[in-house]
Design a protein around this motif. Structure first.
Motif, PDB file in Angstrom:
ATOM      1  N   LEU A 178      37.967  26.737  37.713  1.00 35.67           N
ATOM      2  CA  LEU A 178      36.829  27.373  37.245  1.00 35.67           C
ATOM      3  C   LEU A 178      36.972  28.940  37.412  1.00 35.67           C
ATOM      4  CD1 LEU A 178      34.273  24.968  38.981  1.00 35.67           C
ATOM      5  CD2 LEU A 178      34.615  25.225  36.516  1.00 35.67           C
ATOM      6  N   ALA A 179      37.578  29.382  38.715  1.00 36.93           N
ATOM      7  CA  ALA A 179      37.895  30.837  38.771  1.00 36.93           C
ATOM      8  C   ALA A 179      38.407  31.353  37.628  1.00 36.93           C
ATOM      9  CB  ALA A 179      38.348  31.051  40.106  1.00 36.93           C
ATOM     10  N   ALA A 180      39.819  30.605  37.118  1.00 36.92           N
ATOM     11  CA  ALA A 180      40.583  31.147  36.301  1.00 36.92           C
ATOM     12  C   ALA A 180      39.895  31.221  34.988  1.00 36.92           C
ATOM     13  CB  ALA A 180      41.890  30.156  35.952  1.00 36.92           C
ATOM     14  N   LEU A 181      39.103  30.088  34.794  1.00 36.58           N
ATOM     15  CA  LEU A 181      38.186  29.954  33.419  1.00 36.58           C
ATOM     16  C   LEU A 181      37.349  31.232  33.347  1.00 36.58           C
ATOM     17  CD1 LEU A 181      37.575  28.572  30.938  1.00 36.58           C
ATOM     18  CD2 LEU A 181      35.851  27.321  31.999  1.00 36.58           C
ATOM     19  N   ILE A 182      36.677  31.717  34.387  1.00 34.45           N
ATOM     20  CA  ILE A 182      35.677  33.026  34.556  1.00 34.45           C
ATOM     21  C   ILE A 182      36.542  34.125  34.245  1.00 34.45           C
ATOM     22  CG2 ILE A 182      34.333  34.182  35.950  1.00 34.45           C
ATOM     23  CD1 ILE A 182      33.333  31.753  37.247  1.00 34.45           C
ATOM     24  N   VAL A 183      37.644  34.228  34.941  1.00 29.18           N
ATOM     25  CA  VAL A 183      38.643  35.445  34.731  1.00 29.18           C
ATOM     26  C   VAL A 183      39.213  35.513  33.492  1.00 29.18           C
ATOM     27  CG1 VAL A 183      40.587  36.720  35.483  1.00 29.18           C
ATOM     28  CG2 VAL A 183      39.064  35.545  37.319  1.00 29.18           C
ATOM     29  N   SER A 184      39.276  34.395  32.922  1.00 30.28           N
ATOM     30  CA  SER A 184      39.780  34.587  31.450  1.00 30.28           C
ATOM     31  C   SER A 184      38.903  34.975  30.315  1.00 30.28           C
ATOM     32  CB  SER A 184      40.258  33.161  31.021  1.00 30.28           C
ATOM     33  OG  SER A 184      41.605  32.900  31.812  1.00 30.28           O
ATOM     34  N   ILE A 185      37.550  34.367  30.789  1.00 27.12           N
ATOM     35  CA  ILE A 185      36.454  34.773  29.771  1.00 27.12           C
ATOM     36  C   ILE A 185      36.235  36.240  29.769  1.00 27.12           C
ATOM     37  CG2 ILE A 185      33.969  34.275  29.387  1.00 27.12           C
ATOM     38  CD1 ILE A 185      34.514  31.208  30.016  1.00 27.12           C
ATOM     39  N   VAL A 186      36.154  36.708  30.991  1.00 18.42           N
ATOM     40  CA  VAL A 186      35.641  38.143  31.288  1.00 18.42           C
ATOM     41  C   VAL A 186      36.693  39.014  30.505  1.00 18.42           C
ATOM     42  CG1 VAL A 186      35.547  39.894  32.899  1.00 18.42           C
ATOM     43  CG2 VAL A 186      34.264  37.700  33.260  1.00 18.42           C
ATOM     44  N   SER A 187      38.092  38.790  30.781  1.00 21.60           N
ATOM     45  CA  SER A 187      39.215  39.307  30.259  1.00 21.60           C
ATOM     46  C   SER A 187      38.916  39.286  28.620  1.00 21.60           C
ATOM     47  CB  SER A 187      40.365  38.983  30.682  1.00 21.60           C
ATOM     48  OG  SER A 187      40.568  38.978  32.141  1.00 21.60           O
ATOM     49  N   TRP A 188      38.704  38.243  28.273  1.00 22.03           N
ATOM     50  CA  TRP A 188      38.654  38.209  26.457  1.00 22.03           C
ATOM     51  C   TRP A 188      37.548  38.951  26.160  1.00 22.03           C
ATOM     52  CZ3 TRP A 188      34.943  35.130  23.915  1.00 22.03           C
ATOM     53  CH2 TRP A 188      35.047  34.871  22.389  1.00 22.03           C
ATOM     54  N   VAL A 189      36.325  38.991  26.727  1.00 24.11           N
ATOM     55  CA  VAL A 189      35.251  39.632  26.317  1.00 24.11           C
ATOM     56  C   VAL A 189      35.416  40.972  26.359  1.00 24.11           C
ATOM     57  CG1 VAL A 189      32.790  40.357  26.864  1.00 24.11           C
ATOM     58  CG2 VAL A 189      33.448  37.945  26.914  1.00 24.11           C
ATOM     59  N   MET A 190      36.322  41.574  27.428  1.00 24.39           N
ATOM     60  CA  MET A 190      36.636  43.039  27.531  1.00 24.39           C
ATOM     61  C   MET A 190      37.459  43.535  26.535  1.00 24.39           C
ATOM     62  SD  MET A 190      39.016  44.896  30.373  1.00 24.39           S
ATOM     63  CE  MET A 190      40.430  44.757  29.462  1.00 24.39           C
ATOM     64  N   ASN A 191      38.723  42.657  26.016  1.00 25.94           N
ATOM     65  CA  ASN A 191      39.619  42.737  24.798  1.00 25.94           C
ATOM     66  C   ASN A 191      38.761  42.851  23.561  1.00 25.94           C
ATOM     67  OD1 ASN A 191      41.843  43.291  26.495  1.00 25.94           O
ATOM     68  ND2 ASN A 191      42.314  40.986  26.684  1.00 25.94           N
ATOM     69  N   LEU A 192      37.742  41.957  23.406  1.00 27.77           N
ATOM     70  CA  LEU A 192      37.129  42.209  22.393  1.00 27.77           C
ATOM     71  C   LEU A 192      36.274  43.311  22.061  1.00 27.77           C
ATOM     72  CD1 LEU A 192      35.393  38.615  21.987  1.00 27.77           C
ATOM     73  CD2 LEU A 192      37.159  39.354  20.707  1.00 27.77           C
ATOM     74  N   SER A 193      35.808  43.967  22.964  1.00 25.86           N
ATOM     75  CA  SER A 193      34.624  45.097  22.909  1.00 25.86           C
ATOM     76  C   SER A 193      35.693  46.473  22.993  1.00 25.86           C
ATOM     77  CB  SER A 193      33.674  44.622  23.985  1.00 25.86           C
ATOM     78  OG  SER A 193      34.425  44.949  25.408  1.00 25.86           O
ATOM     79  N   TRP A 243      46.554  49.094  31.386  1.00 29.86           N
ATOM     80  CA  TRP A 243      46.718  48.107  32.436  1.00 29.86           C
ATOM     81  C   TRP A 243      45.999  48.318  33.717  1.00 29.86           C
ATOM     82  CZ3 TRP A 243      48.105  50.172  37.035  1.00 29.86           C
ATOM     83  CH2 TRP A 243      48.320  51.484  37.087  1.00 29.86           C
ATOM     84  N   LEU A 244      45.624  49.945  33.917  1.00 33.25           N
ATOM     85  CA  LEU A 244      44.523  50.070  34.954  1.00 33.25           C
ATOM     86  C   LEU A 244      43.314  49.429  34.819  1.00 33.25           C
ATOM     87  CD1 LEU A 244      44.036  51.462  37.627  1.00 33.25           C
ATOM     88  CD2 LEU A 244      43.806  53.590  36.226  1.00 33.25           C
ATOM     89  N   LEU A 245      42.761  49.639  33.395  1.00 34.94           N
ATOM     90  CA  LEU A 245      41.498  49.264  33.051  1.00 34.94           C
ATOM     91  C   LEU A 245      41.405  47.666  33.275  1.00 34.94           C
ATOM     92  CD1 LEU A 245      38.844  49.809  31.872  1.00 34.94           C
ATOM     93  CD2 LEU A 245      39.746  49.614  29.590  1.00 34.94           C
ATOM     94  N   LYS A 246      42.581  46.736  32.652  1.00 30.96           N
ATOM     95  CA  LYS A 246      42.624  45.373  33.007  1.00 30.96           C
ATOM     96  C   LYS A 246      42.570  45.090  34.405  1.00 30.96           C
ATOM     97  CE  LYS A 246      44.790  44.458  28.550  1.00 30.96           C
ATOM     98  NZ  LYS A 246      46.160  43.662  27.925  1.00 30.96           N
ATOM     99  N   TRP A 247      43.445  45.799  35.145  1.00 30.08           N
ATOM    100  CA  TRP A 247      43.624  45.550  36.648  1.00 30.08           C
ATOM    101  C   TRP A 247      42.131  45.466  37.197  1.00 30.08           C
ATOM    102  CZ3 TRP A 247      45.975  49.332  40.509  1.00 30.08           C
ATOM    103  CH2 TRP A 247      46.204  48.599  41.867  1.00 30.08           C
ATOM    104  N   LEU A 248      41.451  46.748  37.017  1.00 31.87           N
ATOM    105  CA  LEU A 248      40.232  47.011  37.471  1.00 31.87           C
ATOM    106  C   LEU A 248      39.108  45.887  37.092  1.00 31.87           C
ATOM    107  CD1 LEU A 248      39.856  50.872  37.382  1.00 31.87           C
ATOM    108  CD2 LEU A 248      40.157  49.500  39.311  1.00 31.87           C
ATOM    109  N   VAL A 249      39.061  45.624  35.986  1.00 36.59           N
ATOM    110  CA  VAL A 249      38.225  44.396  35.346  1.00 36.59           C
ATOM    111  C   VAL A 249      38.565  43.113  36.112  1.00 36.59           C
ATOM    112  CG1 VAL A 249      37.544  43.008  33.258  1.00 36.59           C
ATOM    113  CG2 VAL A 249      37.696  45.554  33.135  1.00 36.59           C
TER     114      VAL A 249
END
Length: 153
Positions: A99-114, A8-14
């Protein structure tokens, strides 16, 4: 001794760092400072935990009919709602929120993939484009272990 970073801390910081980046890309989003971005990330997390499931439930027929595309509008609404609760965090329009929510979602998705969990530790798996085939054949990938501590010098 190993120190683990809670998920949760990692997701919050990202999310916080992404929120700080968004005003550079979208002129309709304003973030006063890092503390504001931290608060916005926390509020966004709470809204996603409490309000988003209710919105998805109430709009389920529309979400199913649109094959899930309507979820992007729910994300935008949640992002705009976060602006209502955090002083210093403002969203000018629904388009900017989208647009902002799309960017945040994409970054979170990439983080979860890796991200993977190995021996109870959160690690990021990093691979280079050109070396994908060779690393697959050898079974070796570059790993960033978030729980490793460097020896103090």
């Amino acid at each position: 001794m190993r120190t683990l970073i809670p998920t949760w801390l990692l997701k919050w910081l990202v999310t916080t760092l992404t929120i700080l980046m968004v005003p550079q890309l979208i002129s309709g989003v304003h973030v006063a400072n890092f503390r504001t971005a931290l608060a916005a990330g926390a509020v966004l997390g709470v809204l996603n935990l409490l309000v988003r499931p209710l919105l998805i439930l109430f709009t389920l027929p529309l979400t199913l009919f649109s094959l899930g595309i309507f979820l992007l509008f729910i994300n935008a609404f949640i992002f705009e709602m976060a602006g209502w609760f955090v002083h210093g965090f403002a969203v000018d329009s629904f388009g900017a929120a989208f647009l902002a929510a799309l960017i945040v979602s994409i970054v979170s998705w990439v983080m979860n993939l890796s991200r993977e969990t190995r021996n109870g530790a959160q690690v990021f798996v990093v691979s280079q484009r050109g070396s994908e085939r060779s690393s697959e054949s050898t079974g070796r990938r570059k790993i960033i272990d978030l729980s490793e501590r460097r020896p103090e010098e």
